[in-house]
Each structure stands twice: as structure tokens, then as C-alpha cells.
Scaffold this motif. Structure first.
Motif, PDB file in Angstrom:
ATOM      1  N   VAL A 100     -15.135  -2.991  22.143  1.00 13.70           N
ATOM      2  CA  VAL A 100     -15.749  -4.255  21.983  1.00 13.70           C
ATOM      3  C   VAL A 100     -14.322  -5.369  21.804  1.00 13.70           C
ATOM      4  CG1 VAL A 100     -17.192  -6.095  20.946  1.00 13.70           C
ATOM      5  CG2 VAL A 100     -18.217  -3.919  21.719  1.00 13.70           C
ATOM      6  N   LEU A 101     -13.915  -4.704  20.598  1.00 11.22           N
ATOM      7  CA  LEU A 101     -12.676  -5.823  20.060  1.00 11.22           C
ATOM      8  C   LEU A 101     -11.544  -5.664  21.080  1.00 11.22           C
ATOM      9  CD1 LEU A 101     -12.553  -4.493  16.253  1.00 11.22           C
ATOM     10  CD2 LEU A 101     -13.231  -6.660  17.119  1.00 11.22           C
TER      11      LEU A 101
ATOM     12  N   VAL B 187      -7.212 -10.377   9.234  1.00  2.46           N
ATOM     13  CA  VAL B 187      -8.299 -10.190   8.278  1.00  2.46           C
ATOM     14  C   VAL B 187      -7.807  -9.083   7.235  1.00  2.46           C
ATOM     15  CG1 VAL B 187     -10.677  -9.565   7.717  1.00  2.46           C
ATOM     16  CG2 VAL B 187     -10.328 -10.997   9.676  1.00  2.46           C
ATOM     17  N   ILE B 188      -7.588  -8.016   7.727  1.00  7.67           N
ATOM     18  CA  ILE B 188      -7.032  -6.956   6.726  1.00  7.67           C
ATOM     19  C   ILE B 188      -5.842  -7.354   5.716  1.00  7.67           C
ATOM     20  CG2 ILE B 188      -5.891  -4.621   6.579  1.00  7.67           C
ATOM     21  CD1 ILE B 188      -7.122  -3.893   9.306  1.00  7.67           C
TER      22      ILE B 188
ATOM     23  N   THR C 105     -18.541  -8.151  14.165  1.00  7.50           N
ATOM     24  CA  THR C 105     -17.808  -7.134  14.831  1.00  7.50           C
ATOM     25  C   THR C 105     -16.579  -6.491  14.028  1.00  7.50           C
ATOM     26  OG1 THR C 105     -16.727  -8.712  15.974  1.00  7.50           O
ATOM     27  CG2 THR C 105     -18.511  -7.761  17.071  1.00  7.50           C
ATOM     28  N   ILE C 106     -16.141  -7.588  13.302  1.00  8.16           N
ATOM     29  CA  ILE C 106     -14.867  -7.150  12.634  1.00  8.16           C
ATOM     30  C   ILE C 106     -15.505  -6.259  11.316  1.00  8.16           C
ATOM     31  CG2 ILE C 106     -12.891  -8.132  11.095  1.00  8.16           C
ATOM     32  CD1 ILE C 106     -12.549 -10.491  13.091  1.00  8.16           C
ATOM     33  N   SER C 107     -16.329  -6.802  10.753  1.00  7.01           N
ATOM     34  CA  SER C 107     -16.923  -6.219   9.386  1.00  7.01           C
ATOM     35  C   SER C 107     -17.146  -4.552   9.845  1.00  7.01           C
ATOM     36  CB  SER C 107     -18.144  -6.868   9.138  1.00  7.01           C
ATOM     37  OG  SER C 107     -18.752  -6.414   7.845  1.00  7.01           O
ATOM     38  N   LEU C 108     -17.845  -4.546  11.033  1.00  9.87           N
ATOM     39  CA  LEU C 108     -18.252  -3.272  11.369  1.00  9.87           C
ATOM     40  C   LEU C 108     -17.090  -2.280  11.422  1.00  9.87           C
ATOM     41  CD1 LEU C 108     -20.597  -1.040  12.069  1.00  9.87           C
ATOM     42  CD2 LEU C 108     -20.647  -1.786  14.203  1.00  9.87           C
TER      43      LEU C 108
ATOM     44  N   TRP D 208      -8.131  -7.706  18.437  1.00 12.13           N
ATOM     45  CA  TRP D 208      -7.234  -7.098  17.628  1.00 12.13           C
ATOM     46  C   TRP D 208      -6.343  -7.857  16.591  1.00 12.13           C
ATOM     47  CZ3 TRP D 208      -8.952  -2.823  15.737  1.00 12.13           C
ATOM     48  CH2 TRP D 208      -9.718  -1.874  16.429  1.00 12.13           C
ATOM     49  N   PRO D 209      -5.847  -8.790  17.046  1.00 10.09           N
ATOM     50  CA  PRO D 209      -4.779  -9.669  16.025  1.00 10.09           C
ATOM     51  C   PRO D 209      -5.652 -10.376  14.963  1.00 10.09           C
ATOM     52  CG  PRO D 209      -4.316 -10.110  18.541  1.00 10.09           C
ATOM     53  CD  PRO D 209      -5.479  -9.141  18.527  1.00 10.09           C
TER      54      PRO D 209
END
Length: 300
Positions: free
Chosen positions: A51-52, A64-65, A177-180, A58-59
């Protein structure tokens, strides 16, 4: 108006799918619960990665990381990853051991447990309606304890794990989505090591079970994406009402599809829980109405 309609439709769809998940996990009852959890984590990571990739996000994930590490909030995400894993494991275990009714009860209790947590950790004040609602729920749990002869630990732990998971989400709000993706990345190495050491092989129970295990990632991600749309386009009060669709469908599936007993003992317990929810809902509506009236400019 179109956005609100989209939000409500997405919300109904998300909670409807979540409500049906009990039947899905019951189909996998031949697989050990811990193995099912591990497969779910791994295939969820695969699905959300696809999905990402399609979204070209991805960027944003890497940004976020880096931000979370810089702000020293990555620990919250690690904690949320383990809490949601515990919640998934308990749910899978309960459903595959003829306790889907008790599992649905935990999702009825959870919103009121959120209130208790908010009072303890966020120092929010309890209104009269919330006190009554919590009292009714506590009575329901006490009756269930007396009936079964033991505290319904799995039900309470399942509600508590998701409750604290939600509390962390408020501390570190991220796109769904990013959280999961982050949560599954954290626990996926553990899941992979477990699967490598486990005597169970994904293909050993036939093609049907193998396909269902692979699909476990899809059925995890789809309702989450729908909920993200609903959360963005629907007001909090509307979404709070829709959330009760999930445990209601779970209960109906448990009784009419999985054929679990729903005797008078359980009816009494649920009656107290449902009464508490009704008091909670009407109290919330009344508070929202008063707040709206207070914010409304005086017209002379």
C-alpha cells in the motif's frame, strides 16, 4: 456533505468488517493461536508495504521514523506495537476457543474503560452520567465473575490493551498506514523467528488454510484504511456511535454463526453493560449539546 457521507460509509464498512473477523479467525482454529498471530503480523507488513509503495509514501515513513527518534517518542510506538499484538493474540485465542461472546463484551467495555483511564492518567473529571455508566459496567463484570467463578481476565485484558493502545495513539498521532507499518516492522522480526522455530508449517493444513493465513494481512489492513477515511471525514460523536456496530456484529456472529450459548446468565451481564453504554451515550450527547449551545454566539 459528500465528504461526510464518505466518512460515514467508510466507518460503517470498517466496523462491519471488524465485526465479521471473529468468523474469519474461527476458520483458522486448526492453527495454533500464536502462529496465527505471527502470520497476521508478517502478512500485514507485506500488505501495508505494498500500500505504501503504491501511495509512494516511503519518504514520509522515513521522515516520521527520524522525527520520532529525534523527539524520543519511538518508545511509544514500540509500546503500541506490543499492545496491539497482545490485543490481536487475545482476540484470536478467545474466538478459536468458543469465547467470541466474551470477546465482543470487551469491545463494549472498552469505550467506558477509556473514560476510567482518562480520569486516572489525564486527570479528567467524571460527570454524573459517566459515574453511573462505569458503575453499571463494574456490576456487570462482578456478576460475570460470580457466574464463572473467576475474574474474566481475557475480556478485561483485551479491553485494557486496546484502551492503552488508543491512549498512546493520542500521545503520538500518526496516519493509520504509517502507524501500522511501524508497529508491524517492530514486531515482525519476533514473529519471523517464532515461525522459523515453530513446528507448524503454513501449508500443512491444506490450500484453504494457507490462503486464509495470507489473507490475514489484507483483512487487517483494509478496515484500517477505511477507518482512516472515516476518521478524517466524520465528526467524533458520529464515529463514537458507529463503533458499537463492531461488538454488536461480533455478538450476533458468535450466537448465530458460531453457535455459542447465550443463556440468561449472559443476558443479565450484557444488560448491565448495555445499560451503562446507553447512559454513557446519552450523557455524551447532552454534554455535546450544552457545549454547542455555549459556543453559539448570542443573537440579540
Amino acid at each position: 456533505m459528500e465528504n461526510k457521507r464518505l466518512g460515514i460509509t467508510s466507518g460503517f464498512a470498517a466496523y462491519f468488517i471488524w465485526g465479521l473477523l471473529g468468523v474469519f479467525w474461527e476458520l483458522l482454529s486448526v492453527v495454533p493461536a500464536m502462529d496465527t498471530l505471527a502470520y497476521r503480523i508478517v502478512w500485514s507488513l507485506v500488505t501495508i508495504s505494498l500500500v505504501l509503495t503504491v501511495q509512494k509514501s516511503w519518504p514520509e515513513v522515513w521522515h516520521v521514523i527520524v522525527t520520532l527518534i529525534h523527539n524520543r517518542k519511538i518508545g511509544w510506538i514500540i509500546m503500541s506495537a506490543f499492545l496491539i499484538s497482545i490485543n490481536w493474540f487475545l482476540y484470536i485465542t478467545m474466538v478459536t476457543h468458543q469465547q467470541a461472546t466474551e470477546a465482543s463484551l470487551s469491545y463494549y467495555i472498552m469505550p467506558l474503560m477509556n473514560v476510567a483511564v482518562a480520569v486516572i492518567f489525564l486527570h479528567e473529571k467524571l460527570s454524573r452520567s459517566k459515574i453511573i455508566a462505569l458503575t453499571l459496567v463494574v456490576i456487570g463484570v462482578i456478576i460475570l465473575t460470580i457466574q464463572t467463578g473467576s475474574l474474566p481476565l481475557n475480556t478485561l485484558l483485551m479491553a485494557a490493551s486496546f484502551c492503552f493502545y488508543g491512549l498512546i495513539k493520542k500521545q503520538v498521532p500518526l496516519p493509520a498506514t504509517i502507524s501500522l507499518a511501524l508497529e508491524t516492522v517492530i514486531v515482525a522480526p519476533i514473529a519471523l523467528v517464532y515461525l522459523l522455530l515453530s513446528p507448524h508449517v503454513m501449508t500443512q493444513d491444506g490450500s484453504k488454510i494457507t490462503i486464509l493465513l495470507i489473507m490475514s494481512g489484507v483483512i487487517t489492513v483494509i478496515p484500517l484504511l477505511l477507518f482512516a477515511v472515516a476518521n478524517k471525514n466524520t465528526d467524533f460523536i458520529t464515529l463514537s456511535f458507529i463503533q458499537y456496530l463492531n461488538p454488536t456484529i461480533q455478538l450476533l456472529m458468535a450466537v448465530f454463526v458460531l453457535h455459542e450459548a447465550f443463556n440468561w446468565h449472559k443476558v443479565i451481564v450484557f444488560a448491565f453493560i448495555w445499560s451503562g453504554i446507553l447512559v454513557f451515550i446519552f450523557g455524551s450527547l447532552n454534554s455535546a449539546r450544552k457545549l454547542k449551545k455555549a459556543l453559539k454566539p448570542n443573537i440579540r
